[in-house]
Design a protein around this motif. Structure first.
Motif, PDB file in Angstrom:
ATOM      1  N   TRP A  15      -3.222   6.433   4.484  1.00  0.00           N
ATOM      2  CA  TRP A  15      -4.558   6.006   4.908  1.00  0.00           C
ATOM      3  C   TRP A  15      -5.296   5.339   3.765  1.00  0.00           C
ATOM      4  N   THR A  16      -6.144   4.386   4.112  1.00  0.00           N
ATOM      5  CA  THR A  16      -6.987   3.693   3.141  1.00  0.00           C
ATOM      6  C   THR A  16      -8.439   3.972   3.476  1.00  0.00           C
ATOM      7  N   THR A  67     -14.824   2.945  10.712  1.00  0.00           N
ATOM      8  CA  THR A  67     -15.808   2.690   9.661  1.00  0.00           C
ATOM      9  C   THR A  67     -15.498   3.498   8.402  1.00  0.00           C
ATOM     10  N   LEU A  68     -14.590   4.476   8.504  1.00  0.00           N
ATOM     11  CA  LEU A  68     -14.238   5.324   7.378  1.00  0.00           C
ATOM     12  C   LEU A  68     -12.805   5.129   6.892  1.00  0.00           C
ATOM     13  N   TRP A  69     -11.862   4.940   7.826  1.00  0.00           N
ATOM     14  CA  TRP A  69     -10.439   4.929   7.497  1.00  0.00           C
ATOM     15  C   TRP A  69      -9.704   3.786   8.164  1.00  0.00           C
ATOM     16  N   ARG A  70      -8.661   3.285   7.474  1.00  0.00           N
ATOM     17  CA  ARG A  70      -7.709   2.322   8.011  1.00  0.00           C
ATOM     18  C   ARG A  70      -6.323   2.941   7.874  1.00  0.00           C
ATOM     19  N   GLN A  71      -5.515   2.811   8.912  1.00  0.00           N
ATOM     20  CA  GLN A  71      -4.165   3.361   8.841  1.00  0.00           C
ATOM     21  C   GLN A  71      -3.309   2.486   7.946  1.00  0.00           C
ATOM     22  N   GLY A  72      -2.495   3.108   7.101  1.00  0.00           N
ATOM     23  CA  GLY A  72      -1.656   2.404   6.138  1.00  0.00           C
ATOM     24  C   GLY A  72      -2.405   2.157   4.847  1.00  0.00           C
ATOM     25  N   TRP A  73      -1.723   1.539   3.891  1.00  0.00           N
ATOM     26  CA  TRP A  73      -2.345   1.208   2.606  1.00  0.00           C
ATOM     27  C   TRP A  73      -2.654  -0.268   2.600  1.00  0.00           C
ATOM     28  N   GLN A  74      -3.918  -0.573   2.425  1.00  0.00           N
ATOM     29  CA  GLN A  74      -4.353  -1.964   2.478  1.00  0.00           C
ATOM     30  C   GLN A  74      -5.071  -2.361   1.224  1.00  0.00           C
TER      31      GLN A  74
END
Length: 74
Positions: A15-16, A67-74
């Motif tokens: 997570w990012t 607004t808090l998290w994105r799945q994967g590493w970005q």
């Protein structure tokens, strides 16, 4: 469309953080916190920051908030 997640499949997911703090941007789910009653659903997971190794326990549903998290590493 909200992100749909199965809490039992979150272990070791990446997570990012949308708004990183203290250079902590990338996280891994290191543990699923199982309820005492196996019939009850999982409500919390442990996230570990890749940079600092600091761990925190959060409600897994928080990860569906774009607004808090994105799945994967970005």
């Amino acid at each position: 469309m909200p992100l749909r997640l199965n809490p039992r499949k979150l272990l070791l997911s990446k997570w990012t953080a949308v708004q990183p703090r203290n250079k902590e941007k990338h996280f891994i789910v290191t543990r699923l916190l199982l309820p005492e009653d196996p019939a009850q659903p999982i409500t919390e997971v442990e996230l570990e920051a890749v940079y600092s190794r600091r761990s925190q326990v959060i409600a897994w549903q928080t990860l569906t908030d774009a607004t808090l998290w994105r799945q994967g590493w970005q």
